[in-house]
Each structure stands twice: as structure tokens, then as C-alpha cells.
Motif scaffolding. Structure first.
Motif, PDB file in Angstrom:
ATOM      1  N   CYS A 146      18.241  71.620  85.820  1.00 36.21           N
ATOM      2  CA  CYS A 146      18.004  70.309  85.753  1.00 36.21           C
ATOM      3  C   CYS A 146      18.630  69.572  86.785  1.00 36.21           C
ATOM      4  CB  CYS A 146      18.140  69.700  84.418  1.00 36.21           C
ATOM      5  SG  CYS A 146      19.813  69.325  84.021  1.00 36.21           S
ATOM      6  N   CYS A 170      20.125  72.461  79.035  1.00 30.13           N
ATOM      7  CA  CYS A 170      19.336  73.348  79.610  1.00 30.13           C
ATOM      8  C   CYS A 170      19.548  74.570  78.759  1.00 30.13           C
ATOM      9  CB  CYS A 170      19.446  73.522  80.895  1.00 30.13           C
ATOM     10  SG  CYS A 170      18.727  72.084  81.994  1.00 30.13           S
ATOM     11  N   LEU A 221       8.942  68.753  80.388  1.00 29.98           N
ATOM     12  CA  LEU A 221       9.780  68.626  81.158  1.00 29.98           C
ATOM     13  C   LEU A 221       9.749  67.209  81.563  1.00 29.98           C
ATOM     14  CD1 LEU A 221      12.035  70.169  83.086  1.00 29.98           C
ATOM     15  CD2 LEU A 221      10.319  70.161  84.658  1.00 29.98           C
ATOM     16  N   TYR A 223      14.900  68.420  80.972  1.00 29.11           N
ATOM     17  CA  TYR A 223      14.885  67.321  81.803  1.00 29.11           C
ATOM     18  C   TYR A 223      14.916  67.881  83.268  1.00 29.11           C
ATOM     19  CZ  TYR A 223      16.087  63.786  78.313  1.00 29.11           C
ATOM     20  OH  TYR A 223      15.987  63.172  77.153  1.00 29.11           O
ATOM     21  N   TYR A 224      14.395  67.181  84.143  1.00 31.51           N
ATOM     22  CA  TYR A 224      14.676  67.257  85.782  1.00 31.51           C
ATOM     23  C   TYR A 224      15.131  66.054  86.247  1.00 31.51           C
ATOM     24  CZ  TYR A 224      15.050  69.327  90.701  1.00 31.51           C
ATOM     25  OH  TYR A 224      15.240  69.558  91.640  1.00 31.51           O
ATOM     26  N   ARG A 235      10.875  74.670  89.696  1.00 33.02           N
ATOM     27  CA  ARG A 235      11.267  74.432  88.200  1.00 33.02           C
ATOM     28  C   ARG A 235       9.956  74.148  87.377  1.00 33.02           C
ATOM     29  NH1 ARG A 235      11.904  74.657  83.701  1.00 33.02           N
ATOM     30  NH2 ARG A 235      13.388  73.608  81.829  1.00 33.02           N
TER      31      ARG A 235
END
Lengths: 199, 199
Positions: free
Chosen positions: B59, B71, B81, B103-104, B129
Motif C-alpha cells: 500500500c 494490508c 482499494l 488502501y494505496y 496493485r
């Protein structure tokens, strides 16, 4: 931020005055993401300063020597001793280029609300310094706040009986100041302390 | 302040955003005079964070692990995401208790004036991702600033052709907000994006 090292950094940044939890997060994020070189420099300089910086034995300012360069200088007039609250105030005085004497830095001010009295300020040291037989005049340059005034009064009462001349920097309208924009307390004081003009 | 170690500290403190020369003097004075313990803690935590804190491989947030706890958690929904600009924004999302996905963290935003484009943000990593075959919806939670909007547009254009659902957090009147005090841009947007109410 889910990282104990980062949480510790955020918590540690809060020791800086004026930095709350949000700002501390922002600063930590900035250091880790955008300025690792600056952070490294900051970490090192804090640790260097902690180990190297102490107080001048004569004037009490920060220095890495026993006696700071200014106190050791033969060019300064040792008969004049200017008393200021902080090293920053001393710098301000120096920037005027109007003073050639020596200093004593209180590193604080009498402030009963914060539990700081004459003993916490170690005013005995100032007494010893001012009564070295060389100092002729002590110039009080503490701030014109309540605490600075109280400090000046206390020092005056302490030094006067020892026969040392004690003066206070003047209060009044700032240079370039307009009466319209000066607060009434300052204006009243400037009126009370008016100077007679030469012929 | 007539001490090279202190001058170095003052200079180093200026790496903190929003700290100018006067504030840096004040902070250094505070640390050396009033909070040496805090200064020691700060110095140590900076150096620890510099050596221990890195980016989560999934992330991109700060962590001391290869993959951050969030994660790695089996309790989070891996089909969602959420893309945010900073770890602080991620914390804000978490505090809502309204999101259970992953999350990213971009660690920035597209900002041509600062020379930050898609390449500097390494948006290829986000692409990899988001196209892992598990993620079903990418929720863009970048700021509603010009830069945040540009970033959201770019990511949308990057992900949409790959058949990934892309959504954007809603814009409108804040909860508890009064029309009288909301800026007209927000109000116009809230009108344009009005929702039809259920029967």
C-alpha cells in the motif's frame, strides 16, 4: 500511521512549542517522505548540541567554551553589563551595533505563575557577576512585559544597595511610530517620561 | 547565539516546514534550556525512524514491516482499494469507521508546478496493485484541490480501460453545514450532484 517508529517520532515532535498532534503528524510525514537528509541533519545536530552546548560561566549564554567569545573579547567594555532574558534578546541587542559592553543572560524571567522566582533564576550568580569590582553600570534590558518588569524591579532592589548603577532601557514611541497607531499605555508612558530638549 | 553547535541546530530546525529563522531560534532555545529530555527523545526518534521506517510493499504507507499490518489483515475486504494522497489522509479515512477495504497511499499528488508528474508518483505501482485480479473497485479519496482532482482524473484514465470500477468520494455540503456559510463553489457542486430521494 501504523508504524511504532513513526508514532514515536510524532510524539517526540510534540516537545516543540506550538506543535500539536496534527502538526506533528504533518512534520513527521514531511521529514520521512520529502526531507530525509534534513531529518538526518536535525537528528545529528540535536545530539551534538545536547552534548556540546552549555552555559558560559560568566554571562550564562549558550556556548561550547567555558567562557564565551564575547565575554573573553578584550574589545568589549567590561564596565557595562547588560541583563537580558534570553540569548535571542542578546542577539537583538548586538544587531543594534549600539552596545559595546558585556552581557548577562538570565535564561528566563521571574514568573510566579510558572513557579519561577529569584531562586530558580539563580539571581545570586548575577549578583556575584555584577559585584566583581569592574562593572560600573548594569543596564536592564528585560522585556517590558509584566514578568520582565518584575524581574527588572527585583534586580534593581538587589543591586542598588551594593552601590552599582542600575539603568533601564527607555520606553516610548517606537522609531518610525505614529501616535495614531501606538497603544494608549505606551503613549501615556511616553508622555510621563518626556525628555527636556537641549537649548 | 555565538555557539556553532547551536547555530547548526537552528539551521537544521529550518528543514521543518513553516519554521523560519526566528522560530528556529526560539525552538532551539526552548530545547536547550527547557526541554533537554524532549530534545534527546526527538533526536533519537528521528534517527530510529530514519533507519526503521520504510514503505509498505503493497500500500506504500510508512511501516517497519515489508507488508504493513493493515494490508496483512484478513479482516479487510481485499476487493476495495481506496487511493489517498498521504498516510494522514488514510488515518482520517480510518477514523470514520466506515471503510473496511484496503488502501494505496500515493505519498503525494500530481503537481506540475512542483515537477511532480505520474512518473514521479510512480503510478505504475498503483496500476500493478489495482490489476492484481482481486481488486474490484478503486475508490479515489484524493483531496478536492486542483492537484487532487488532476490526480484522480489521471488515475481514472489509467484504470478505466483495464475494466476496474473507479469511484470518487462524494462532494457536497459538510455534515452539520449551513448553506449560509458554505462557499458558493461547494453549493453549486452540491446542487449539480443532487441525489434523488427514495420513495
Amino acid at each position: 500511521m501504523n508504524s511504532s517508529g513513526l508514532d514515536a517520532l510524532i510524539e517526540a515532535l510534540r516537545c516543540l512549542p506550538g506543535i500539536g498532534p496534527k502538526s506533528a503528524q504533518r512534520l513527521a510525514y514531511h521529514l520521512m517522505q520529502h526531507d530525509r537528509a534534513g531529518a538526518a541533519r536535525l537528528g545529528e545536530s540535536i545530539q551534538h548540541a545536547l552534548s556540546a552546548v552549555r552555559h558560559c560561566q560568566r554571562c550564562n549564554t549558550f556556548t561550547e567554551l567555558d567562557i564565551c567569545e564575547r565575554c573573553a573579547s578584550p574589545r568589549r567594555d567590561p564596565e557595562l553589563l547588560c541583563v537580558v532574558e534570553t540569548p535571542v534578546d542578546m542577539n537583538m541587542m548586538e544587531q543594534t551595533l549600539a552596545y559595546q559592553g558585556l552581557y548577562y543572560v538570565l535564561m528566563g524571567k521571574i514568573s510566579p505563575l510558572d513557579g519561577i522566582g529569584p531562586r530558580q533564576l539563580d539571581l545570586e550568580r548575577l549578583l556575584t557577576r555584577a559585584t566583581d569590582g569592574v562593572v560600573r553600570e548594569v543596564i536592564l534590558a528585560t522585556n517590558y512585559t509584566n514578568e520582565g518588569e518584575a524581574t527588572a524591579h527585583y534586580i534593581t532592589a538587589m543591586l542598588k544597595p551594593r552601590g552599582i548603577g542600575v539603568t533601564r532601557i527607555a520606553r516610548g514611541i517606537p522609531v518610525g511610530g505614529e501616535l495614531e497607531y501606538v497603544d494608549s499605555g505606551t503613549l501615556a508612558q511616553a508622555l510621563r517620561e518626556r525628555k527636556s530638549l537641549g537649548a
